[in-house]
Design a protein around this motif. Structure first.
Motif, PDB file in Angstrom:
ATOM      1  N   PHE A 142      -4.885   6.161  27.234  1.00  0.00           N
ATOM      2  CA  PHE A 142      -5.571   7.239  27.942  1.00  0.00           C
ATOM      3  C   PHE A 142      -4.913   8.598  27.689  1.00  0.00           C
ATOM      4  CE2 PHE A 142      -7.218   4.235  31.505  1.00  0.00           C
ATOM      5  CZ  PHE A 142      -8.108   3.690  30.596  1.00  0.00           C
ATOM      6  N   VAL A 145      -5.647  10.589  24.364  1.00  0.00           N
ATOM      7  CA  VAL A 145      -7.015  11.016  24.066  1.00  0.00           C
ATOM      8  C   VAL A 145      -7.192  12.487  24.451  1.00  0.00           C
ATOM      9  CG1 VAL A 145      -9.448  10.646  24.589  1.00  0.00           C
ATOM     10  CG2 VAL A 145      -7.912   8.690  24.407  1.00  0.00           C
ATOM     11  N   VAL A 147      -8.941  15.829  25.709  1.00  0.00           N
ATOM     12  CA  VAL A 147     -10.006  15.977  26.696  1.00  0.00           C
ATOM     13  C   VAL A 147     -11.327  16.330  26.034  1.00  0.00           C
ATOM     14  CG1 VAL A 147     -10.774  17.341  28.677  1.00  0.00           C
ATOM     15  CG2 VAL A 147      -8.404  16.602  28.536  1.00  0.00           C
ATOM     16  N   TRP A 149     -12.348  15.800  22.985  1.00  0.00           N
ATOM     17  CA  TRP A 149     -12.864  14.698  22.179  1.00  0.00           C
ATOM     18  C   TRP A 149     -13.463  13.616  23.071  1.00  0.00           C
ATOM     19  CZ3 TRP A 149     -11.713   9.460  21.839  1.00  0.00           C
ATOM     20  CH2 TRP A 149     -12.215   8.791  20.729  1.00  0.00           C
ATOM     21  N   LEU A 150     -12.783  13.315  24.175  1.00  0.00           N
ATOM     22  CA  LEU A 150     -13.289  12.318  25.107  1.00  0.00           C
ATOM     23  C   LEU A 150     -14.637  12.741  25.676  1.00  0.00           C
ATOM     24  CD1 LEU A 150     -12.901   9.729  26.776  1.00  0.00           C
ATOM     25  CD2 LEU A 150     -11.601  11.086  28.432  1.00  0.00           C
ATOM     26  N   GLY A 151     -14.763  14.024  26.040  1.00  0.00           N
ATOM     27  CA  GLY A 151     -16.033  14.508  26.568  1.00  0.00           C
ATOM     28  C   GLY A 151     -17.162  14.352  25.571  1.00  0.00           C
ATOM     29  N   VAL A 153     -17.340  12.202  23.082  1.00  0.00           N
ATOM     30  CA  VAL A 153     -17.636  10.779  22.908  1.00  0.00           C
ATOM     31  C   VAL A 153     -18.465  10.251  24.074  1.00  0.00           C
ATOM     32  CG1 VAL A 153     -16.591   8.476  22.854  1.00  0.00           C
ATOM     33  CG2 VAL A 153     -15.638  10.309  21.446  1.00  0.00           C
ATOM     34  N   LEU A 154     -18.115  10.636  25.290  1.00  0.00           N
ATOM     35  CA  LEU A 154     -18.885  10.183  26.450  1.00  0.00           C
ATOM     36  C   LEU A 154     -20.323  10.693  26.400  1.00  0.00           C
ATOM     37  CD1 LEU A 154     -16.282  10.578  29.361  1.00  0.00           C
ATOM     38  CD2 LEU A 154     -17.017   8.483  28.217  1.00  0.00           C
ATOM     39  N   THR A 182     -14.196  12.492  32.208  1.00  0.00           N
ATOM     40  CA  THR A 182     -13.431  13.177  31.166  1.00  0.00           C
ATOM     41  C   THR A 182     -12.130  13.745  31.718  1.00  0.00           C
ATOM     42  OG1 THR A 182     -15.492  13.763  30.028  1.00  0.00           O
ATOM     43  CG2 THR A 182     -13.524  15.018  29.450  1.00  0.00           C
ATOM     44  N   ILE A 185      -9.640  10.323  33.242  1.00  0.00           N
ATOM     45  CA  ILE A 185      -9.003   9.326  32.370  1.00  0.00           C
ATOM     46  C   ILE A 185      -7.651   9.807  31.838  1.00  0.00           C
ATOM     47  CG2 ILE A 185      -9.236   8.143  30.146  1.00  0.00           C
ATOM     48  CD1 ILE A 185     -12.191   7.731  30.810  1.00  0.00           C
ATOM     49  N   PRO A 186      -7.544  11.008  31.238  1.00  0.00           N
ATOM     50  CA  PRO A 186      -6.209  11.431  30.774  1.00  0.00           C
ATOM     51  C   PRO A 186      -5.227  11.691  31.918  1.00  0.00           C
ATOM     52  CG  PRO A 186      -7.952  12.695  29.697  1.00  0.00           C
ATOM     53  CD  PRO A 186      -8.590  11.968  30.828  1.00  0.00           C
ATOM     54  N   THR A 252     -13.167  21.006  30.156  1.00  0.00           N
ATOM     55  CA  THR A 252     -14.278  20.103  30.453  1.00  0.00           C
ATOM     56  C   THR A 252     -15.563  20.874  30.721  1.00  0.00           C
ATOM     57  OG1 THR A 252     -12.706  18.528  31.401  1.00  0.00           O
ATOM     58  CG2 THR A 252     -15.031  18.229  31.951  1.00  0.00           C
TER      59      THR A 252
END
Length: 314
Positions: A142, A145, A147, A149-151, A153-154, A182, A185-186, A252
């Motif tokens: 977690f 990752v 932030v 990039w995670l957003g 992907v989601l 988003t 998780i981190p 975010t």
């Protein structure tokens, strides 16, 4: 206790002053001038003399030290200056943007705490070593990752592939799901790591062995004896993470196109609006300072030993 309280408040004030000063110096060192960017536009048809008059009205023609003193005096009285692009007080812009960011940051922090506690408890109660190792590896995944990039992907998975959450004009509650995830998780990763390590340390204490000898199950001992003693180190890191959530919320909000401090910051960066950027930095520093001050004051309440120590200092 009074000396302890005054010491913490003094440290908080010093941090706020340092954040304000460093932000002022760095913003002044950046190339470009928001006033010139806006008013030298040929479409506005302003003469050089008129532009200089505008600069004088903003105080931009005074020495930097006087600008700093004026800005610091305004900061102490709640006046953060005027936005060059919007032409309104920065305080008004922040007041309009902060509620949405606070809602996102608050939900993100709550979700991160729930996720971290779940990971820590499941890893402690896992019946197999391979399962425990797998659960304990989640925080490392977690935290690595990014932030943004995670957003992305989601959005790709839940909006474009599964079509569960619309990208454009989603319902308010549904539109918070992906941004909150988003953020959470981190942020949950370091909190879970501290909780796991703290739980492992507390479980080796003699009072835990006594509780087990009385027939308490692992889950009962964990919830009634270990958890309260293990939460103190996690409380410190939680305060730091909650203060950092403002910065995470900015990224975010930009990824998901949400109104808030993030969008305000992005617009200020594009237009080099130093007053707005200064206000955002002060806001983030104030959030960090206040949260950590609250954690410092809460510590003696949760741990009577610290209360006795702070009482001995008075």
């Amino acid at each position: 206790m009074q000396r302890y309280l005054l010491s913490r408040i003094g440290q908080a004030v010093l941090v706020l002053w340092a954040a304000f000063t460093i932000a002022f110096v760095l913003l002044q060192a950046l190339p470009g001038d928001a006033l010139l960017i806006k008013y030298q536009n040929p479409d506005m048809g302003l003469s050089p003399a008129e532009i200089e008059d505008i600069r004088a009205s903003y105080g931009a023609d005074t020495p930097l030290f006087l600008q700093y003193v004026h800005s610091l005096g305004g900061f102490l009285t709640g006046n953060l200056g005027y936005s060059v692009q919007a032409g309104v007080p920065v305080v008004e812009q922040l007041a309009a943007s902060v509620p949405a960011t606070l809602a996102l940051a608050g939900l993100g922090f709550f979700t991160a705490v729930v996720l971290a506690v779940a990971i820590a408890f499941l890893s402690s109660l896992a019946p197999f070593s391979w399962l425990r190792n797998a659960i304990q590896s989640l925080p490392s995944l977690f935290i690595s990752v990014p932030v943004f990039w995670l957003g992305i992907v989601l959005i790709q998975v839940f909006s474009f592939q599964l079509k569960l959450i619309p990208v454009i004009n989603p319902p308010e509650a549904l539109g918070l799901v992906l941004p909150v995830a988003t953020l959470a998780i981190p942020i949950s990763a370091p909190l879970a790591q501290v909780l796991i390590r703290s739980i492992d340390d507390v479980r080796t204490q003699p009072f835990v062995a006594v509780a087990r000898s009385r027939g308490g199950s692992n889950a009962w001992v964990l919830s009634h004896h270990v958890a309260r003693n293990a939460v103190l180190p996690a409380l410190t890191i939680a305060g730091v993470l909650l203060g950092e959530l403002i910065g995470g919320a900015v990224v975010t909000e930009t990824v998901f196109g949400r109104n808030g401090v993030g969008q305000l910051t992005q617009e200020a960066v594009n237009s080099q609006d130093a007053a707005v950027l200064q206000g955002v930095v002060v806001l983030a520093a104030a959030a960090f300072v206040l949260v950590n001050l609250a954690v410092d004051l809460l510590y003696p309440v949760l741990d009577p030993r610290l209360k006795r120590k702070t009482g001995a200092l008075t």
